[in-house]
Scaffold this motif. Structure first.
Motif, PDB file in Angstrom:
ATOM      1  N   SER A 180      45.090  33.947  34.496  1.00 43.44           N
ATOM      2  CA  SER A 180      44.772  34.127  33.079  1.00 43.44           C
ATOM      3  C   SER A 180      44.421  35.559  32.734  1.00 43.44           C
ATOM      4  N   GLY A 181      44.340  36.439  33.740  1.00 46.87           N
ATOM      5  CA  GLY A 181      43.939  37.818  33.517  1.00 46.87           C
ATOM      6  C   GLY A 181      45.094  38.699  33.078  1.00 46.87           C
ATOM      7  N   PRO A 182      44.858  39.994  32.968  1.00 43.10           N
ATOM      8  CA  PRO A 182      45.900  40.903  32.479  1.00 43.10           C
ATOM      9  C   PRO A 182      47.067  41.105  33.440  1.00 43.10           C
ATOM     10  N   PHE A 183      46.889  40.758  34.729  1.00 41.95           N
ATOM     11  CA  PHE A 183      47.954  40.986  35.704  1.00 41.95           C
ATOM     12  C   PHE A 183      48.159  39.755  36.574  1.00 41.95           C
ATOM     13  N   LEU A 184      49.366  39.620  37.083  1.00 40.52           N
ATOM     14  CA  LEU A 184      49.696  38.592  38.060  1.00 40.52           C
ATOM     15  C   LEU A 184      50.310  39.266  39.278  1.00 40.52           C
ATOM     16  N   CYS A 185      50.357  38.544  40.376  1.00 38.18           N
ATOM     17  CA  CYS A 185      50.850  39.120  41.621  1.00 38.18           C
ATOM     18  C   CYS A 185      52.376  39.079  41.656  1.00 38.18           C
ATOM     19  N   ARG A 186      52.985  40.223  41.920  1.00 33.60           N
ATOM     20  CA  ARG A 186      54.430  40.326  42.023  1.00 33.60           C
ATOM     21  C   ARG A 186      54.892  40.391  43.477  1.00 33.60           C
ATOM     22  N   GLY A 187      54.059  40.911  44.349  1.00 34.98           N
ATOM     23  CA  GLY A 187      54.425  40.998  45.762  1.00 34.98           C
ATOM     24  C   GLY A 187      53.224  41.333  46.622  1.00 34.98           C
ATOM     25  N   ASN A 235      47.740  43.337  54.791  1.00 32.38           N
ATOM     26  CA  ASN A 235      47.288  44.577  55.428  1.00 32.38           C
ATOM     27  C   ASN A 235      48.187  45.771  55.140  1.00 32.38           C
ATOM     28  N   GLU A 236      49.038  45.652  54.133  1.00 30.77           N
ATOM     29  CA  GLU A 236      49.956  46.746  53.848  1.00 30.77           C
ATOM     30  C   GLU A 236      50.022  47.083  52.359  1.00 30.77           C
ATOM     31  N   SER A 237      50.371  46.131  51.510  1.00 29.66           N
ATOM     32  CA  SER A 237      50.550  46.460  50.095  1.00 29.66           C
ATOM     33  C   SER A 237      50.364  45.227  49.222  1.00 29.66           C
ATOM     34  N   LEU A 238      50.036  45.492  47.959  1.00 30.41           N
ATOM     35  CA  LEU A 238      49.895  44.452  46.946  1.00 30.41           C
ATOM     36  C   LEU A 238      50.424  45.026  45.637  1.00 30.41           C
ATOM     37  N   GLU A 239      51.286  44.290  44.972  1.00 29.51           N
ATOM     38  CA  GLU A 239      51.851  44.746  43.706  1.00 29.51           C
ATOM     39  C   GLU A 239      51.525  43.749  42.606  1.00 29.51           C
ATOM     40  N   LEU A 240      50.924  44.272  41.524  1.00 28.68           N
ATOM     41  CA  LEU A 240      50.596  43.467  40.357  1.00 28.68           C
ATOM     42  C   LEU A 240      51.476  43.876  39.187  1.00 28.68           C
ATOM     43  N   ALA A 241      51.826  42.912  38.355  1.00 27.89           N
ATOM     44  CA  ALA A 241      52.606  43.169  37.149  1.00 27.89           C
ATOM     45  C   ALA A 241      51.876  42.600  35.947  1.00 27.89           C
ATOM     46  N   ALA A 242      52.137  43.162  34.785  1.00 29.80           N
ATOM     47  CA  ALA A 242      51.493  42.684  33.556  1.00 29.80           C
ATOM     48  C   ALA A 242      51.811  41.211  33.341  1.00 29.80           C
ATOM     49  N   ASN A 243      50.773  40.431  33.034  1.00 24.54           N
ATOM     50  CA  ASN A 243      50.927  38.998  32.781  1.00 24.54           C
ATOM     51  C   ASN A 243      51.511  38.799  31.391  1.00 24.54           C
ATOM     52  N   PRO A 244      52.742  38.278  31.275  1.00 25.44           N
ATOM     53  CA  PRO A 244      53.353  38.141  29.944  1.00 25.44           C
ATOM     54  C   PRO A 244      52.638  37.141  29.044  1.00 25.44           C
ATOM     55  N   ARG A 245      51.770  36.294  29.619  1.00 32.22           N
ATOM     56  CA  ARG A 245      51.052  35.299  28.817  1.00 32.22           C
ATOM     57  C   ARG A 245      49.560  35.609  28.696  1.00 32.22           C
ATOM     58  N   TYR A 246      49.186  36.828  29.017  1.00 31.84           N
ATOM     59  CA  TYR A 246      47.805  37.270  28.827  1.00 31.84           C
ATOM     60  C   TYR A 246      47.458  37.207  27.344  1.00 31.84           C
ATOM     61  N   TRP A 247      46.212  36.849  27.020  1.00 31.05           N
ATOM     62  CA  TRP A 247      45.878  36.572  25.624  1.00 31.05           C
ATOM     63  C   TRP A 247      45.952  37.801  24.728  1.00 31.05           C
TER      64      TRP A 247
END
Length: 665
Positions: free
Chosen positions: A315-322, A326-338
């Protein structure tokens, strides 16, 4: 987007490309609200005063309607340092001056009372003075700017970040500190969120009301809220989260006992407390979890590192894309964020996961990350290189105090006494604790231990008065200048501290040296952080410690109400079947009063259950091309990140990649 695979058993989770952005009407917070059962409503903004006082931030300033560059400066002269932080919001700039510094007193340990001081300690203190002097000069001249403001928001940028250590869990109910807290609060929203004024503002809530009796709260949700998978987000999710998740005693965000939660309709939730609590609003910042995804089984056993975070409904501003462990985390804008379609302005955040702080600092200094939280030891180096590194150094104000605590538990595990006599008798005597508090020169600790990157804690420094209080506790002079009690026992005790933190090590040495001047033999003992937590919270077998609830792992809502005796983070006295002492009952009663924060200050001064030492400054380094950002200690405590207003943050998108002509064309 392709991601590099980890080695060994590591795996990657890659989500399919997001669907096209859906249009949505802008929903604004409504400040009005119905009265609660005929009782006049008190809205969220009216809780700011006591929450801010409890957190300890004293601030003056105003908001000017003007356009200016993003900036922050820490200014001072000689021994007195003042801090000014400026943050930009469109055409507004807010300036706040933190004025509770105390000018450092003249240093010069009294040699006659320092029989135990060795040459290595003298060298240690001299080096600390050198670093502190350098930090003071750098703080005094720190200025910074960012890119000029533009009337139209910049969208599509990608922030580069660093996580120190793997998140450990993607379950927001289990995220306490560090990487887990930062990531979970980007992906999951609460009913309320901390704000720059030191209070709480609506997030998923449209408004909330507090009854005059302090026992009842009503929250009305924003309309048309949905999870990132399109499922509706409603009152049933809130009830599920507070009853099934946070109502479970295993959750670090455990709620006050006896809390009743109900949903009169799909948009409204009511909370009824067993006793008045005017600080309960802090608990409404806890992330709401999706009932439709977690209702079956144990919700606290779900969404560990074995889960695919790209499939989690958020429900937050970002969701997990990848994610590659122990190496990387990629977040993308949540298209359904309020706040969509306008915010967040960023298209995403790319994190690199590193094992330790030196690796994180190296990434920032090499330009690979956009933000960094420096330690006191690192601040001078970053200040010297800020012009060539193209970043600003920002002060977010004071963090929670660091205390010198004495073990006031009366029983430990297996019925054993937590502190061997006669130490228990000393610590239980308020005159002893008052004497210790008066013996501490907090300004000196700011300079020596925190290299001028902290504020002096509350308390009076008066060695003569300290000796009088210690005498009133039945202590008298003994051999070698060390006090003894009526039975002839030397007043000597062990002070546990976090051995993983250099500032804590210096703080322990400073406390030892200062207490020696009034005849107390306090011996610092550094321990690994996890061992320290176990000794204090589980075994309850310790004498004294330099710590605070946050360092012991308390989540934000609980850490701000730890003075309550029933709070599981009331670490200096975790309670037993012998009941509470009268002065502890007085502390508990303050939570039922609107003036509870000021009443607690008076009780602390009278009974001195903890000795406040310093209040570290929250410092951050932020790249100049990161616009419209805000950093504050209060907000960072709750969301774990530097950029509190992440949905407003802007960064120019990367230029399109140049395509090389094909051979022979």
């Amino acid at each position: 987007m392709a991601q590099r695979q980890g080695t060994g058993s590591a795996r990657s989770h890659i989500a399919p490309e997001a669907s096209k952005k859906q249009s949505a009407q802008k929903i604004e917070d409504k400040k009005g609200g119905r009265a609660l059962d005929g009782i006049p409503a008190q809205h969220h903004h009216q809780t700011r005063r006591h929450v801010r006082n409890q957190f300890g931030v004293q601030r003056t300033g105003d908001i000017d309607q003007r356009t200016s560059k993003y900036g922050s400066r820490l200014e001072g002269a000689g021994g007195q340092i003042g801090a000014v932080a400026g943050f930009e919001h469109g055409d507004r700039r807010e300036e706040g001056r933190y004025e509770n510094y105390r000018p450092p007193e003249a240093f010069g340990w009294v040699g006659a009372s320092m029989a135990r001081t060795a040459a290595s300690v003298i060298s240690f203190l001299l080096m600390a003075r050198i670093f502190a002097f350098a930090a003071a000069l750098l703080l005094a001249g720190c200025t910074s700017t960012s890119l000029p403001l533009t009337p139209k928001p910049v969208t599509g940028g990608v922030l580069s970040g660093t996580l120190i250590g793997d998140p450990g869990t993607f379950n927001p109910a289990l995220a306490r500190r560090g990487s887990a807290l930062e990531v979970s609060r980007l992906m999951f929203a609460g009913l309320l969120m901390p704000d720059k004024a030191g209070g709480f503002s609506p997030d998923l809530a449209a408004d909330f009301q507090q009854a005059e009796d302090g026992r009842r709260y009503r929250v009305r949700l924003k309309p048309a809220l949905v999870w990132s998978n399109g499922q509706p987000l409603g009152a049933n999710d809130v009830v599920f989260s507070f009853e099934r998740v946070y109502g479970d005693g295993r959750s670090p965000g455990s709620l006050p006992r006896g809390l009743k939660v109900s949903a009169p309709d799909e948009q409204t939730v009511e909370f009824v407390l067993p006793a008045p609590d005017f600080d309960f609003a802090a608990y409404l910042t806890l992330p709401i979890l999706p009932a439709h995804a977690l209702a079956e089984g144990d919700p606290l056993a779900r969404w560990g590192l074995d889960a695919d975070p790209t499939t989690l409904p958020v429900s937050g501003p970002f969701l997990c894309r990848g994610y590659t462990p122990n190496e990387s985390l990629e977040l993308a804008a949540n298209p359904r964020y309020w706040r969509r379609p306008e915010q967040p302005y960023l298209a995403g955040i790319r994190y690199r996961i590193v094992p330790d702080r030196p690796a994180a600092l190296a990434r920032f200094q090499s330009g690979q990350s956009d933000t960094y939280r420096p330690s006191p030891e690192e601040y001078a180096g970053l200040a010297a290189g800020r012009s060539s590194g193209n970043y600003a150094l920002v002060s977010g104000g004071a963090e929670q105090p660091v205390y010198l605590a004495f073990n006031l538990n009366r029983t430990a595990v297996a019925g054993k006494a937590p502190v061997a006599s006669p130490g228990a008798n000393w610590f239980a005597n308020p005159a002893f604790r008052q004497g210790v508090a008066l013996a501490i020169d907090r300004s000196r600790l700011v300079q020596e231990a925190f290299l001028n990157t902290a504020e002096a804690g509350k308390g009076t420094f008066d060695q003569d008065a300290a000796r009088e209080r210690l005498a009133a506790a039945g202590l008298k002079g003994g051999a070698g200048g060390v006090l003894t009690d009526a039975a002839g026992h030397k007043v000597s005790f062990e002070v546990l501290l976090d051995g993983d933190d250099p500032a804590q090590m210096r703080l322990g040495e400073g406390v030892r040296a200062q207490l020696a001047l009034v005849g107390l033999d306090a011996q610092p003992r550094p321990l690994p952080r996890l061992v320290l937590r176990n000794r204090i919270l589980r075994q309850k077998r310790w004498q004294a410690a330099i710590t605070n609830p946050e360092r012991l792992g308390a989540p934000p809502p609980a850490s701000l109400s730890f003075w309550r005796s029933a709070n599981p983070w009331h670490f200096f006295d975790l309670g037993d079947d012998q009941g509470t002492l009268p002065w502890q009952d007085q502390f508990d009663a303050t939570y039922g009063n609107k003036t509870g924060a000021s009443e607690r200050e008076q009780l602390i001064a009278a009974h001195q259950p903890l000795v406040e030492l310093v209040r570290p400054l929250a410092l951050a380094a932020i790249r100049a091309d990161v616009r419209e950002s805000r950093f504050s200690a209060f907000e960072s405590t709750y969301n774990g990140r530097i950029l509190a207003n992440i949905w407003e943050v802007q960064k120019a998108p990367p230029p399109p990649a140049e395509v090389s002509p094909a051979p022979g064309s």
